[in-house]
Design an enzyme around this catalytic site. Structure first.
Site, PDB file in Angstrom:
ATOM      1  N   ASP A 155      -2.758 -26.282  13.497  1.00 55.61           N
ATOM      2  CA  ASP A 155      -1.327 -26.112  13.725  1.00 55.61           C
ATOM      3  C   ASP A 155      -0.493 -26.377  12.472  1.00 55.61           C
ATOM      4  O   ASP A 155       0.647 -26.800  12.573  1.00 55.61           O
ATOM      5  CB  ASP A 155      -0.877 -27.037  14.871  1.00 55.61           C
ATOM      6  N   CYS A 174      10.527 -24.457  34.537  1.00 56.19           N
ATOM      7  CA  CYS A 174      11.276 -24.718  33.308  1.00 56.19           C
ATOM      8  C   CYS A 174      12.702 -25.173  33.614  1.00 56.19           C
ATOM      9  O   CYS A 174      13.467 -24.440  34.263  1.00 56.19           O
ATOM     10  CB  CYS A 174      11.315 -23.462  32.437  1.00 56.19           C
ATOM     11  N   CYS A 199       1.075 -25.664  36.231  1.00 55.74           N
ATOM     12  CA  CYS A 199      -0.001 -24.673  36.315  1.00 55.74           C
ATOM     13  C   CYS A 199      -1.043 -25.055  37.360  1.00 55.74           C
ATOM     14  O   CYS A 199      -1.642 -26.133  37.289  1.00 55.74           O
ATOM     15  CB  CYS A 199      -0.677 -24.532  34.953  1.00 55.74           C
ATOM     16  N   CYS A 236       8.438 -31.551  26.430  1.00 52.65           N
ATOM     17  CA  CYS A 236       8.548 -31.273  27.863  1.00 52.65           C
ATOM     18  C   CYS A 236       7.195 -30.803  28.369  1.00 52.65           C
ATOM     19  O   CYS A 236       6.556 -29.953  27.738  1.00 52.65           O
ATOM     20  CB  CYS A 236       9.615 -30.209  28.107  1.00 52.65           C
TER      21      CYS A 236
END
Length: 392
Positions: free
Chosen positions: A149, A213, A263, A256
């Site tokens: 990353d 969300c 999921c 968050c």
């Protein structure tokens, strides 16, 4: 076949059959603490690059200017390193043993994203990748580069290409075995390792992640507008957080987990087994009143070795002030009021907003009078907006 490819093939033959090398690679990766490993060819579908270009043209990257830096390097591993012949994608499970969203009901406590409650995954995973690369080179020759990353690597599309899982509608990787809780690392190698079958989408008609969300940051499935995402707002966004989004952030002070936690595939995930990546008790729901007191030294000490430390005290205290404003708890007024004289203007401005949500109009007006000497234009604007809100 190029001379280099011929040499690489000879190297593989010399160390044993390819299936034996791959099996040994998987075994070594597991011994190093990786929970998933798969191999991708060094390319990505053309639509991956097209989506990235469209994303950048629309300005959806916001303050993440690094995404727009030479985007052509992101669209293919070969664009980053011309000699790469295979990409080994690895996953480390950090699944929590509970639903992290439960913390949002404790308004006087801070919700820190699960991934940031343990040691910084960059620092944990990269040394393991380097060790795996050294093992691979020592076993089969060639060369290797590792990434976590921190470079122009599109880890999630590559992980799907390798078959670790698929990109869900929340754009994150989903694994049938590990749900949405995976840190990803990439090992680029000049060895022509055989690729695994690519991942297939298993989301079906489910849109639980989109519905979860809090800021409605998904204009459509598989499309994220980071400028509305709580993770972006609390980590990447500079300066003041837009006022219309502040109430939606709740007590989330760093990142968050909502779309990940929603999921359904998480029901098959096991709890992360890596102690270094596991949540520290002191970072699981710390008191907002205590976080508001942090000076720079205390901030660095509390978040030592974690990803939170990288965001810096200024952004973090700004987020804490937003959470205090959303708490509805008048007992937190002193914690916010103390930050009206903070050295950082974004912290002072967020403290003004927090107090406007917790104080009656007369008390807020009196407090504004005492701080008429504020010289930062953004903070003065916060005072004007807060007082107009009271008048309305």
């Amino acid at each position: 076949m190029t001379d280099q490819s011929a040499l690489l093939s000879a190297s593989c033959e010399k160390t044993g059959a390819e299936p034996d090398l791959v099996a040994a690679l998987r075994e070594k990766a597991a011994a190093l603490g990786f929970d998933a490993v798969a191999i991708a060819p060094p390319d990505l579908p053309p639509e991956t690059g097209a989506r990235l270009r469209d994303f950048l043209v629309q300005g959806l990257h916001g303050d993440m200017g690094w995404l727009a830096d030479r985007p052509e390097r992101r669209t293919s591993p070969c664009g980053l390193w011309a000699d790469v012949r295979a990409v080994v994608m690895l996953g480390a499970n950090y699944g929590p043993g509970h639903d992290p969203r439960a913390l949002q009901a404790q308004k006087d406590r801070a919700a820190i994203s699960v991934y940031a409650r343990g040691d910084d995954y960059h620092d944990v995973i990269k040394p393991r990748l380097k060790e795996l690369a050294r093992w691979l080179i020592g076993s089969a020759g060639g060369d290797a580069k590792v990434f976590v990353d921190t470079a122009a690597v599109m880890e999630k599309p590559l992980a799907m290409r390798a078959g670790l899982g698929w990109q869900g509608k929340h754009t994150n990787l989903v694994s049938r075995d590990l749900g949405s809780w995976l840190f990803l690392g990439a090992l680029f190698t000049t060895l022509p390792l055989p690729p695994d079958p690519p991942g297939r989408d298993h989301c079906g008609s489910c849109k639980a992640c989109l519905d979860a969300c809090p800021t409605k940051a998904f204009p459509a499935p598989w499309r994220l507008d980071p400028r509305r995402c709580v993770s972006y707002l609390t980590i990447e966004h500079k300066g003041s957080i837009p006022r219309d989004l502040r109430p939606l952030i709740g007590n989330r002070v760093y990142g968050c987990d909502d779309c990940l936690a929603a999921c359904p595939w998480n029901k098959f995930a096991r709890m992360g087994r890596d102690a270094k990546l596991s949540a520290r008790d002191e970072l699981t729901g710390p008191a907002l009143a205590e976080l508001a007191k942090l000076d720079d030294a205390a901030f660095r000490a509390l978040f030592r070795k974690t990803a939170v430390k990288r965001v810096g005290r200024e952004k973090f205290l700004r987020n804490v002030m937003i959470a205090i404003g959303n708490s509805g708890d008048p007992s937190l007024v002193p914690a916010a009021e103390a930050r009206l004289t903070d050295a950082a203007a974004p912290v002072r401005g967020a403290a003004v907003w927090a107090l406007s949500k917790l104080l009656p109009e007369r008390d807020l007006s009196a407090l504004a009078e005492r701080h008429r000497g504020e010289n930062d234009p953004t903070v003065r604007d916060e005072w004007r907006a807060a007082l107009r809100s009271d008048e309305g």
